[in-house]
Design an enzyme around this catalytic site. Structure first.
Site, PDB file in Angstrom:
ATOM      1  N   ASP A  16     -11.979  -8.376   6.481  1.00  0.00           N
ATOM      2  CA  ASP A  16     -13.232  -8.103   5.935  1.00  0.00           C
ATOM      3  C   ASP A  16     -14.136  -9.427   5.759  1.00  0.00           C
ATOM      4  O   ASP A  16     -15.261  -9.642   5.987  1.00  0.00           O
ATOM      5  CB  ASP A  16     -13.155  -7.318   4.492  1.00  0.00           C
ATOM      6  N   LYS A  23       2.628 -15.649   2.927  1.00  0.00           N
ATOM      7  CA  LYS A  23       2.716 -16.081   1.560  1.00  0.00           C
ATOM      8  C   LYS A  23       4.042 -16.498   1.071  1.00  0.00           C
ATOM      9  O   LYS A  23       4.732 -16.168   0.291  1.00  0.00           O
ATOM     10  CB  LYS A  23       1.941 -15.259   0.578  1.00  0.00           C
ATOM     11  N   ASP A  31      -6.208  -6.560   5.246  1.00  0.00           N
ATOM     12  CA  ASP A  31      -7.359  -5.758   4.510  1.00  0.00           C
ATOM     13  C   ASP A  31      -8.285  -6.929   4.281  1.00  0.00           C
ATOM     14  O   ASP A  31      -9.563  -6.592   4.512  1.00  0.00           O
ATOM     15  CB  ASP A  31      -6.911  -5.029   3.556  1.00  0.00           C
ATOM     16  N   ASP A  37      -3.941 -18.062   1.588  1.00  0.00           N
ATOM     17  CA  ASP A  37      -5.174 -18.706   0.691  1.00  0.00           C
ATOM     18  C   ASP A  37      -5.608 -19.708   1.736  1.00  0.00           C
ATOM     19  O   ASP A  37      -6.963 -19.868   1.604  1.00  0.00           O
ATOM     20  CB  ASP A  37      -4.613 -19.217  -0.539  1.00  0.00           C
ATOM     21  N   TYR A  67       0.821  -0.990   0.104  1.00  0.00           N
ATOM     22  CA  TYR A  67      -0.083  -0.030   0.107  1.00  0.00           C
ATOM     23  C   TYR A  67       0.744   1.149   0.012  1.00  0.00           C
ATOM     24  O   TYR A  67       0.315   2.276  -0.416  1.00  0.00           O
ATOM     25  CB  TYR A  67      -0.982  -0.070   1.189  1.00  0.00           C
TER      26      TYR A  67
END
Length: 353
Positions: free
Chosen positions: A248, A188, A244, A220, A138
């Site tokens: 959610d 990851k 993020d 994942d 980001y």
């Protein structure tokens, strides 16, 4: 207890108003609360031409804590990217070095049927997701869109320093010490070198917290496990982008993102507190938005920045009492309960308080 109140856009002013009423009630009971408002996001652009103007910067820097509504709206989507409301949110996080985002996903018993998952899968859910907030892809440079070999080429850069990983890791381990003493670090590492470093640093940090069990999970798989067996998690810690997405996802396990608060903290527990949901421009001004996530964000503020545990629990218990009474805004409504609007829900919380 100086609080900067940033109502923001969309439903932000409506839900912030109800949280302010709760804080006013606590002030009447003796807490030395001061509140001052300033614009952020689209509202700030409309007034000052910038999503994070100097007047808001000054107030935010001087305050002990910030209570934020939400930012954004479709009318701002055509602005140059640096002027969009979301850039105001990124800017205040960076300006105040709010590197630790705490997002609880708690399923209240009364809302078990609101989740899209079977009640037995989510009943009793209580997860805390700790998301690193000021690094990762980001904020990484270089970034942009340019023409290469005759076609448009977009690029962003993911990077983390060891110290950035270590400090967010400490937040997660400290939080776990106050909970069930389990941390799941999400990365990851099988593809991304940046997150191999993440795993290495988390592993190095673990011996400092011998009572806490550390596990690792690829992102994942973590996304899948949140839907398959979410109660296996206590504290999850991960980077900015993965956090993020996963936070959610976790929020919807609880039935409505309208119920979930969040805190973004610096190294000294100065924090920005906001509901996890967005500005919901489609229902703005209709008086139907759920203010409970914002009220619960104020409770988190009382706990983490001001160390007012008793006051925080009073607010949380008032929310539980209102749910037990069967009052529901539209996002959590189900047959057999009573549908109420934003202000009616605030009235009920004040009465329970």
């Amino acid at each position: 207890m100086k609080i900067a109140v940033l109502p923001g856009d969309g439903i932000g002013p409506e839900i912030i108003e109800q949280a302010k009423r709760v804080l006013d009630a606590l002030r009447s009971d003796g807490l030395p609360i001061e509140m001052e408002e300033a614009p952020l996001g689209g509202a700030a652009y409309d007034q000052y031409g910038q999503p994070y103007p100097e007047v808001t910067q000054k107030l935010a820097r001087e305050a002990d804590a910030i209570l934020l509504g939400a930012v954004g709206g479709p009318q701002y989507d055509t602005l140059d990217r640096p002027l969009r409301p979301e850039r105001g949110l990124l800017a205040i996080r960076k300006d105040l070095n709010l590197f630790a985002n705490l997002r609880p996903a708690i399923l209240y018993p009364e809302l078990a049927n609101a989740s899209t998952l079977k009640p037995e899968v989510v009943a009793g859910l209580d997860i805390l997701i700790v998301r690193e907030l000021t690094g990762d892809i980001y904020f990484g440079q270089p970034r942009g869109v340019e023409v290469r070999d005759g076609e448009r080429f977009g690029f962003n850069t993911m990077h983390y320093t060891e110290s950035e990983i270590r400090r967010i890791g400490r937040v997660a381990f400290e939080a776990a010490m106050k909970r069930n003493k389990r941390v799941c670090s999400v990365d990851k590492m099988n593809v991304l070198e940046t997150t191999q470093l993440w795993r290495d640093v988390m592993t190095e940090l673990a011996p400092e917290y011998p009572e806490v069990e550390l596990t690792h999970m690829l992102v994942d798989n973590a996304a899948m496990q949140l839907v398959k067996a979410p109660k296996q998690f206590d504290v999850m810690v991960t980077g900015n982008m993965f956090g993020d997405i996963l936070s959610d996802e976790a929020s919807m396990l609880t039935g409505s993102i309208g119920m979930l608060p969040s805190a973004s903290l610096d190294a000294n527990n100065k924090g920005l507190y906001e509901p996890s949901h967005g500005s919901a421009p489609d229902i703005a001004g209709k008086g139907v938005a759920n203010p409970l996530a914002t009220i619960l964000s104020a409770a988190m503020m009382l706990r983490y920045t001001f160390n007012q545990e008793q006051a925080a629990q009073r607010v949380e218990n008032a929310v539980k009492a209102v749910l037990a009474q069967g009052l529901r805004t539209g996002d959590i409504y189900e047959p057999g309960t009573k549908r109420v609007g934003t202000r009616e829900m605030g009235d009920a919380v004040l009465a329970a308080l």
